[in-house]
Structures are given as structure tokens and as C-alpha cells.
Design an enzyme around this catalytic site. Sequence first.
Site, PDB file in Angstrom:
ATOM      1  N   CYS A  69      67.872 -31.808  72.434  1.00  0.00           N
ATOM      2  CA  CYS A  69      68.852 -31.104  73.255  1.00  0.00           C
ATOM      3  C   CYS A  69      69.308 -31.942  74.442  1.00  0.00           C
ATOM      4  O   CYS A  69      68.750 -32.975  74.755  1.00  0.00           O
ATOM      5  CB  CYS A  69      68.277 -29.797  73.751  1.00  0.00           C
ATOM      6  SG  CYS A  69      68.211 -28.578  72.446  1.00  0.00           S
ATOM      7  N   HIS A  73      71.527 -27.105  77.985  1.00  0.00           N
ATOM      8  CA  HIS A  73      70.901 -26.084  78.838  1.00  0.00           C
ATOM      9  C   HIS A  73      70.209 -26.721  80.020  1.00  0.00           C
ATOM     10  O   HIS A  73      70.011 -27.950  80.077  1.00  0.00           O
ATOM     11  CB  HIS A  73      69.882 -25.270  78.035  1.00  0.00           C
ATOM     12  CG  HIS A  73      68.784 -26.098  77.455  1.00  0.00           C
ATOM     13  ND1 HIS A  73      67.673 -26.467  78.173  1.00  0.00           N
ATOM     14  CD2 HIS A  73      68.633 -26.645  76.222  1.00  0.00           C
ATOM     15  CE1 HIS A  73      66.879 -27.202  77.405  1.00  0.00           C
ATOM     16  NE2 HIS A  73      67.447 -27.338  76.225  1.00  0.00           N
TER      17      HIS A  73
END
Length: 299
Positions: free
Chosen positions: A269, A253
Site C-alpha cells: 500500500c 491511507h
Amino acid sequence: MRYLGFRRPGRLGTVLAVPALVVAALLAGLALTRGTAPPVTTPPTTVPSTRSPSAPPPSGDAVEAVPEAAPAPDDLPVVDYDPAPAGFPADPDTMEVTPLTEGLRPTRRLAAYDAPGGRPLAFLDPTIRGVELTLPVAQRRTGWVAVLLPSANRRLAWLPAGGWTTTDLRDQIVVERRAHRLTWYRDGVARRSWPVSLGRRGQETPLGRTFVLGRTTPTGAVYGGVDIYALGSIPDDLDAVPASLRGAHIGIHSWHHDGELGRSTTNGCVRLTRSAQRLLLAEVPPGSPVVVVDTLSAA
């Protein structure tokens, strides 16, 4: 803190709010410099393979017997967004970067086994809370196929014939931890490459093969207003992440600024620029394989 859950059919959704921008979420990886996009790196032309040459096929006309699938008890757990049940075999080629080019889509509830003709350990449904599953095919045996297991790291599930269809997978994402680089490939050829931020010490981005499970629309400004990709992988150490991130999946993301690209600052992440994330969302469909390596060896 923020983690991925499910909000409505066909989309993954966030369930917890972010109390402060200074808290890095598992599915809110790196921080980036506002308004400045980092330079795009020149990627290699093709994905180098680490796979040994295949052994020649056996000679003769012998037909291999198909291992029989044992009946699955009705009370087996169902693989969901929570960590998958234990007992599934390790993916022996988890660091292989040769693209997986076939995806499997369940058309009904399937029993997942630990080996061809082995023990049924869980069920796989066609969806995980409304998100349709496309699982990369990792191995084949006579009458059986192995797929990358969702909600688990570096694990396979074996499925007997029937109850599923296949689809071509053209795209692959390769993440290099040492270089802090993400490269998007199509048909084995590198299309674009970007610097990324990855997991900090003790919460490193998990190594190995996984896949794009689905996408979610974030709530809050920390993700830069761009949808998130949830991967099939989860934190290697579930106790190392903040309590509010327990049950989270690793994600790809963007972030509300670009100030930490090229560093290890996230809870696991992969963070990249908003323009890069928008391109991946537009081009790379769910089910596409993702592999995280320390370094990408030359061919």
C-alpha cells in the site's frame, strides 16, 4: 492483519481485525511519526507525457466497420473484489502518465471482451458489492471502448456501445517509487505532493495505471481514524503477502504515526500523513486514475 472487503452499500469496509500494531497491513501501508507532518515537496507544474506523438488520422472518407459483439454466455464470471478472470489484454500504455480524463459508468450488467469483436470473458456490473463503479477510459475504437479493469493489474476490458454513461475525470494521482512521493494533479497541474511509504522488497507497490475504486472506514486505530482509498489494483504476487491479506486490494491511507515516510515498509500500500489523506478524500473522487511509476521523467 487487515484487508478490504465490503461492509455496507456505497462504502468499502474492513473484515478482519488487526492482531498487533507491529503487523503492517496491505491496506495499512507505512508507519508515520506521531504529531509531525513531513514537509510538502514542490511538485512539477504539469504531468510530463511519455506518449509518442499521435499518428495523423487516415485520409479519405472510408468508414471503419464496427466489430460485432459476440453474445455473452449467461454463466460468465462477474468481476468482483476478488482477482478478475484471466485472459484480458495488457494495457499497452500502463506506464503513461498523461492523465485519463474520461470515466465510464455502467448502467446495467455489461459483457467485457478481450478485444473489439473478440471473446466475452466476464461481466461488469454497475457496482461492486454496493460501490458504484467509475472506470477510466484508456482507449477507443469504432463502436468500442477500453477501460481499466478492476481487481486486476495493468489490464483492459473492451466494452461495446450502450449500457453506460461517461463523466469527466479531472484528478490524477501519480506515485513515484524511487522518490517515495505521491503527487495530486487536477486538470494536469500539480496541486500538492507528499512523501509516502511504499511496498517492501517482494511486496512492491504494483507499477502501472489503476484507479480509485472506492473508500472504506477502517476499524481500529492503526489507520489514524481516517478513511482508506481502495484501488483497482491487487498485489502482483498474491502468495507473497501474509495469508490474512489474501484477496486484498492495494490502498492509499494514513497510519497511526509518521515514522516511516520515505521508506519501503508496507505490504504494497501507499501510506501518507493523515492531513494529506483527508485532503485526497475531500478532493479526489472515486474513478480518478492513479499511476505508479519508478521515476517521473522530465518533460
